[in-house]
Motif scaffolding. Structure first.
Motif, PDB file in Angstrom:
ATOM      1  N   ASP A   1       0.827  -1.202   0.000  1.00  0.00           N
ATOM      2  CA  ASP A   1       0.000   0.000   0.000  1.00  0.00           C
ATOM      3  C   ASP A   1       0.864   1.256   0.000  1.00  0.00           C
ATOM      4  O   ASP A   1       0.535   2.252  -0.660  1.00  0.00           O
ATOM      5  N   THR A   2       1.976   1.236   0.721  1.00  0.00           N
ATOM      6  CA  THR A   2       2.889   2.380   0.752  1.00  0.00           C
ATOM      7  C   THR A   2       3.440   2.654  -0.645  1.00  0.00           C
ATOM      8  O   THR A   2       3.489   3.802  -1.101  1.00  0.00           O
ATOM      9  N   VAL A   3       3.837   1.601  -1.344  1.00  0.00           N
ATOM     10  CA  VAL A   3       4.343   1.741  -2.714  1.00  0.00           C
ATOM     11  C   VAL A   3       3.250   2.295  -3.619  1.00  0.00           C
ATOM     12  O   VAL A   3       3.481   3.200  -4.431  1.00  0.00           O
ATOM     13  N   LYS A   4       2.034   1.773  -3.471  1.00  0.00           N
ATOM     14  CA  LYS A   4       0.892   2.224  -4.291  1.00  0.00           C
ATOM     15  C   LYS A   4       0.641   3.715  -4.106  1.00  0.00           C
ATOM     16  O   LYS A   4       0.472   4.456  -5.078  1.00  0.00           O
ATOM     17  N   VAL A   5       0.610   4.169  -2.843  1.00  0.00           N
ATOM     18  CA  VAL A   5       0.323   5.579  -2.554  1.00  0.00           C
ATOM     19  C   VAL A   5       1.409   6.482  -3.134  1.00  0.00           C
ATOM     20  O   VAL A   5       1.118   7.535  -3.706  1.00  0.00           O
ATOM     21  N   LYS A   6       2.668   6.058  -3.023  1.00  0.00           N
ATOM     22  CA  LYS A   6       3.762   6.865  -3.576  1.00  0.00           C
ATOM     23  C   LYS A   6       3.662   6.960  -5.095  1.00  0.00           C
ATOM     24  O   LYS A   6       3.893   8.023  -5.690  1.00  0.00           O
ATOM     25  N   LEU A   7       3.339   5.861  -5.736  1.00  0.00           N
ATOM     26  CA  LEU A   7       3.170   5.878  -7.192  1.00  0.00           C
ATOM     27  C   LEU A   7       2.025   6.799  -7.593  1.00  0.00           C
ATOM     28  O   LEU A   7       2.122   7.561  -8.560  1.00  0.00           O
ATOM     29  N   GLN A   8       0.933   6.746  -6.843  1.00  0.00           N
ATOM     30  CA  GLN A   8      -0.220   7.584  -7.156  1.00  0.00           C
ATOM     31  C   GLN A   8       0.098   9.061  -6.975  1.00  0.00           C
ATOM     32  O   GLN A   8      -0.364   9.901  -7.747  1.00  0.00           O
ATOM     33  N   LYS A   9       0.881   9.383  -5.953  1.00  0.00           N
ATOM     34  CA  LYS A   9       1.231  10.780  -5.691  1.00  0.00           C
ATOM     35  C   LYS A   9       2.255  11.294  -6.691  1.00  0.00           C
ATOM     36  O   LYS A   9       2.077  12.358  -7.298  1.00  0.00           O
ATOM     37  N   HIS A  10       3.331  10.538  -6.878  1.00  0.00           N
ATOM     38  CA  HIS A  10       4.441  11.004  -7.718  1.00  0.00           C
ATOM     39  C   HIS A  10       4.132  10.917  -9.212  1.00  0.00           C
ATOM     40  O   HIS A  10       4.479  11.825  -9.969  1.00  0.00           O
ATOM     41  N   ASN A  11       3.526   9.823  -9.639  1.00  0.00           N
ATOM     42  CA  ASN A  11       3.354   9.601 -11.075  1.00  0.00           C
ATOM     43  C   ASN A  11       2.122  10.269 -11.676  1.00  0.00           C
ATOM     44  O   ASN A  11       1.830  10.091 -12.845  1.00  0.00           O
ATOM     45  N   THR A  12       1.395  11.024 -10.851  1.00  0.00           N
ATOM     46  CA  THR A  12       0.284  11.821 -11.391  1.00  0.00           C
ATOM     47  C   THR A  12       0.548  13.307 -11.188  1.00  0.00           C
ATOM     48  O   THR A  12      -0.231  14.145 -11.630  1.00  0.00           O
ATOM     49  N   ASP A  13       1.654  13.646 -10.517  1.00  0.00           N
ATOM     50  CA  ASP A  13       2.010  15.041 -10.268  1.00  0.00           C
ATOM     51  C   ASP A  13       2.826  15.589 -11.426  1.00  0.00           C
ATOM     52  O   ASP A  13       3.493  14.841 -12.151  1.00  0.00           O
ATOM     53  N   VAL A  14       2.784  16.893 -11.581  1.00  0.00           N
ATOM     54  CA  VAL A  14       3.519  17.509 -12.692  1.00  0.00           C
ATOM     55  C   VAL A  14       4.984  17.719 -12.354  1.00  0.00           C
ATOM     56  O   VAL A  14       5.814  17.934 -13.236  1.00  0.00           O
ATOM     57  N   GLU A  15       5.331  17.654 -11.055  1.00  0.00           N
ATOM     58  CA  GLU A  15       6.703  17.886 -10.632  1.00  0.00           C
ATOM     59  C   GLU A  15       7.222  16.684  -9.843  1.00  0.00           C
ATOM     60  O   GLU A  15       6.464  15.826  -9.413  1.00  0.00           O
TER      61      GLU A  15
ATOM     62  N   VAL B   1      -7.166   6.340  -6.667  1.00  0.00           N
ATOM     63  CA  VAL B   1      -6.192   7.336  -7.150  1.00  0.00           C
ATOM     64  C   VAL B   1      -6.713   8.738  -6.853  1.00  0.00           C
ATOM     65  O   VAL B   1      -5.983   9.594  -6.328  1.00  0.00           O
ATOM     66  N   ALA B   2      -7.980   8.989  -7.174  1.00  0.00           N
ATOM     67  CA  ALA B   2      -8.589  10.296  -6.908  1.00  0.00           C
ATOM     68  C   ALA B   2      -8.544  10.618  -5.422  1.00  0.00           C
ATOM     69  O   ALA B   2      -8.236  11.751  -5.018  1.00  0.00           O
ATOM     70  N   LYS B   3      -8.835   9.623  -4.586  1.00  0.00           N
ATOM     71  CA  LYS B   3      -8.820   9.822  -3.135  1.00  0.00           C
ATOM     72  C   LYS B   3      -7.435  10.224  -2.642  1.00  0.00           C
ATOM     73  O   LYS B   3      -7.286  11.143  -1.832  1.00  0.00           O
ATOM     74  N   THR B   4      -6.410   9.536  -3.142  1.00  0.00           N
ATOM     75  CA  THR B   4      -5.040   9.848  -2.733  1.00  0.00           C
ATOM     76  C   THR B   4      -4.665  11.282  -3.108  1.00  0.00           C
ATOM     77  O   THR B   4      -4.087  12.022  -2.299  1.00  0.00           O
ATOM     78  N   ILE B   5      -4.994  11.708  -4.325  1.00  0.00           N
ATOM     79  CA  ILE B   5      -4.674  13.065  -4.784  1.00  0.00           C
ATOM     80  C   ILE B   5      -5.406  14.100  -3.936  1.00  0.00           C
ATOM     81  O   ILE B   5      -4.827  15.111  -3.515  1.00  0.00           O
ATOM     82  N   ILE B   6      -6.690  13.857  -3.660  1.00  0.00           N
ATOM     83  CA  ILE B   6      -7.497  14.790  -2.873  1.00  0.00           C
ATOM     84  C   ILE B   6      -6.958  14.899  -1.447  1.00  0.00           C
ATOM     85  O   ILE B   6      -6.811  15.998  -0.902  1.00  0.00           O
ATOM     86  N   GLN B   7      -6.637  13.752  -0.833  1.00  0.00           N
ATOM     87  CA  GLN B   7      -6.230  13.751   0.573  1.00  0.00           C
ATOM     88  C   GLN B   7      -4.813  14.244   0.809  1.00  0.00           C
ATOM     89  O   GLN B   7      -4.508  14.737   1.894  1.00  0.00           O
ATOM     90  N   THR B   8      -3.935  14.128  -0.177  1.00  0.00           N
ATOM     91  CA  THR B   8      -2.539  14.528   0.026  1.00  0.00           C
ATOM     92  C   THR B   8      -2.224  15.922  -0.515  1.00  0.00           C
ATOM     93  O   THR B   8      -1.108  16.396  -0.358  1.00  0.00           O
ATOM     94  N   SER B   9      -3.195  16.563  -1.122  1.00  0.00           N
ATOM     95  CA  SER B   9      -2.956  17.910  -1.640  1.00  0.00           C
ATOM     96  C   SER B   9      -2.820  18.910  -0.486  1.00  0.00           C
ATOM     97  O   SER B   9      -3.660  18.922   0.421  1.00  0.00           O
ATOM     98  N   PRO B  10      -1.785  19.764  -0.500  1.00  0.00           N
ATOM     99  CA  PRO B  10      -1.614  20.750   0.573  1.00  0.00           C
ATOM    100  C   PRO B  10      -2.556  21.954   0.432  1.00  0.00           C
ATOM    101  O   PRO B  10      -2.690  22.758   1.353  1.00  0.00           O
ATOM    102  N   ASP B  11      -3.210  22.049  -0.714  1.00  0.00           N
ATOM    103  CA  ASP B  11      -4.085  23.182  -0.993  1.00  0.00           C
ATOM    104  C   ASP B  11      -5.484  22.929  -0.436  1.00  0.00           C
ATOM    105  O   ASP B  11      -6.150  21.969  -0.815  1.00  0.00           O
ATOM    106  N   LYS B  12      -5.936  23.805   0.472  1.00  0.00           N
ATOM    107  CA  LYS B  12      -7.259  23.647   1.076  1.00  0.00           C
ATOM    108  C   LYS B  12      -8.368  23.735   0.032  1.00  0.00           C
ATOM    109  O   LYS B  12      -9.436  23.154   0.205  1.00  0.00           O
TER     110      LYS B  12
END
Length: 304
Positions: free
Chosen positions: A29-43, A237-248
């Motif tokens: 799950d840790t690997v999955k979350v990192k892939l979802q965060k990093h591989n869908t981000d622009v930076e 994937v959508a949940k991970t992006i929504i929950q880890t975004s620093p922007d309120k």
């Protein structure tokens, strides 16, 4: 099943299933979350695959890095699985009522599983938000040092302090969609496979063997898990992006988030983390079912 002490025993068996799931599945799950965060981000760094991500974590943090955020997972999954398996069993018993026990019925399995999924989504949402925010802090993190949390409790406190009580429930709609859909798929596949395998073994000496029961649990739970996660990964994937975004002010509509991801990374982006998710799905869900069925036997609960 629901008489006397059997009522609470369903929930105890479910709790054991949750603990088994986290013990086996959290590193994936840790690997999955990192892939979802990093591989869908622009930076930031993009991982080649799940193996590349896992090797980076092991090189820089060791095995401990794979279990980052596990505390909230153990607490959340123990409670969540206790509710899920308990509610599912009780709802199924209620809906079956006086109907003949002639095999699985989708009109009983699906609403029972979806009802349980809807209830547990309210428990899972805050615990998974904390888990995900802890998981993305490690290797190759995009999170600045001044924003990092020292513990799951610190993460929860800081989230409520900075975003309010509603902040801890960010990603609730995506969690609800994932849990209702995923549990309906999981229990349908599990129940039908289990029924047909036991039907084939009817009259055989193997039918009541512990090792055979364990093997059936591994197969039905594992395949149910693969079917479940194949169906709901985009919502995850959508949940991970929504929950880890620093922007309120980040978008919280899972369909709009997926549309945005699709524009940036295509269909592949919507299924980010597919490899470790599928690899995790079989052993983690197999462990859950084996622990659940074995616990029920120890507690004297008879399966229908």
């Amino acid at each position: 099943m629901g008489e006397g002490l059997g009522f609470y025993k369903e929930y105890v068996a479910g709790m054991n299933a949750g603990l088994a799931t986290v013990a086996v599945g959290h590193p994936f799950d840790t690997v999955k979350v990192k892939l979802q965060k990093h591989n869908t981000d622009v930076e930031g760094l993009r991982y080649k695959n799940g193996l590349h991500c896992a090797s980076r974590i092991l090189q820089t943090e060791g095995v401990k890095g794979l279990y980052r955020g596990a505390t909230s997972s153990f607490l959340g999954m123990a409670f969540e699985s206790s509710l899920m398996f308990g509610i599912y069993s009780q709802a199924k018993l209620f809906l079956r009522a006086s109907l003949p026990d002639d095999g699985p019925r989708p009109e009983i399995i699906v609403p029972s599983a979806m009802f349980g999924g809807a209830i547990i989504s309210f428990v899972l949402c805050p615990t998974e938000l904390v888990k995900c925010r802890m998981q993305i802090q490690g290797t190759d993190s995009l999170v600045p040092n001044f924003r990092r949390y020292t513990s799951p409790l610190d993460c929860a406190v800081q989230t409520v302090k900075n975003e309010g009580v509603t902040g801890i429930f960010r990603g609730g709609s995506a969690t609800l969609l994932r849990e209702c859909t995923g549990n309906a798929v999981f229990f349908t596949v599990y129940e039908y496979l289990r029924y047909h395998i036991h039907s084939r073994l009817e009259g055989s000496k193997l039918k009541d063997g512990y090792l055979v029961d364990m093997g059936i649990g591994v197969l039905t739970g594992g395949l149910g898990g693969i079917a479940c996660w194949s169906a709901v990964l985009p919502f995850d994937v959508a949940k991970t992006i929504i929950q880890t975004s620093p922007d309120k002010a980040t978008e919280t509509n899972p369909f709009k988030v997926l549309r945005s991801i699709h524009k940036r990374a295509g269909v592949k982006g919507c299924y980010a983390g597919l490899g470790p998710t599928i690899v995790r799905a079989f052993p983690a869900n197999a462990a859950a079912i084996v622990a659940w069925e074995f616990s029920m036997k120890l507690l004297g609960i008879k399966r229908d």
